[in-house]
Design an enzyme around this catalytic site. Structure first.
Site, PDB file in Angstrom:
ATOM      1  N   ASP A  92      -5.666   1.609  -2.735  1.00 43.43           N
ATOM      2  CA  ASP A  92      -5.645   0.624  -1.659  1.00 43.43           C
ATOM      3  C   ASP A  92      -5.450   1.373  -0.345  1.00 43.43           C
ATOM      4  OD1 ASP A  92      -5.807  -1.857  -0.469  1.00 43.43           O
ATOM      5  OD2 ASP A  92      -4.043  -2.692  -1.459  1.00 43.43           O
ATOM      6  N   ASP A  93      -5.701   0.692   0.761  1.00 41.32           N
ATOM      7  CA  ASP A  93      -5.543   1.332   2.060  1.00 41.32           C
ATOM      8  C   ASP A  93      -4.088   1.380   2.493  1.00 41.32           C
ATOM      9  OD1 ASP A  93      -5.456  -1.446   2.402  1.00 41.32           O
ATOM     10  OD2 ASP A  93      -6.497  -1.421   4.322  1.00 41.32           O
ATOM     11  N   ASP A  96       2.238  -2.780   2.208  1.00 37.98           N
ATOM     12  CA  ASP A  96       2.996  -3.382   3.297  1.00 37.98           C
ATOM     13  C   ASP A  96       4.315  -3.934   2.750  1.00 37.98           C
ATOM     14  OD1 ASP A  96       3.952  -4.936   5.446  1.00 37.98           O
ATOM     15  OD2 ASP A  96       1.956  -5.512   6.079  1.00 37.98           O
TER      16      ASP A  96
END
Length: 157
Positions: A92-93, A96
């Site tokens: 994933d980027d 969070d």
């Protein structure tokens, strides 16, 4: 979270590619057989990592938890067809709050989970990442931005 109340962190295509290639370097020698890209943010880093590590089997898991700048409830829109394995790499980027990461950890408990960027709340849930981002910072990734002329502070040209 709202864009109006957060600090901003802007990432260019070049910086994103460089950071993702650095992440791929951390994974060298681990003999992954396949990648599951977390759409949408994980698609670009998964492609870069697949190239750098010569991984040819790629699938996606399609997850929705944000509506532009608002985080909502997590929904899996499309599941990956690959089975959990220690030789599976989840990409994933950004991690969070960790909501997506927790769901992916439950879904793929033995896979290696990596992100390019990590915020403090989600960082403990990833195996590897490259760049720390403060929790109250909104990251602007290159696919969400366009180049535009910027007027000088003093005005004129």
């Amino acid at each position: 979270m709202s864009l109006a109340t957060n600090k901003m962190f802007y990432v260019s295509w070049e910086a994103f590619h460089r950071a993702t290639k650095e992440l791929a370097g951390q994974l060298l020698g681990q003999q992954f057989e396949a990648i599951v890209a977390v759409s949408r943010g994980g698609l670009v880093p998964a492609a870069i990592i697949a190239r750098e590590l010569n991984i040819r089997v790629i699938d996606t898991i399609c997850v929705a938890s944000y509506q532009h700048d608002k985080q909502g409830s997590l929904k899996i829109l499309k599941d990956a067809s690959l089975a959990d394995s220690a030789r599976l790499l989840i990409v994933d980027d950004l991690v969070d709050t960790g909501e997506t990461a927790r769901a992916l950890r439950e879904h793929f408990p033995t896979a290696c989970f990596v992100t390019v960027y990590a915020k403090p709340q989600g960082k403990p849930l990833v195996d590897k990442y490259v760049t720390d981002i403060e929790q109250d910072t909104w990251i602007q990734l290159p696919w969400d931005m366009e180049l535009a002329y910027s007027t000088p502070l003093a005005g004129g040209e």
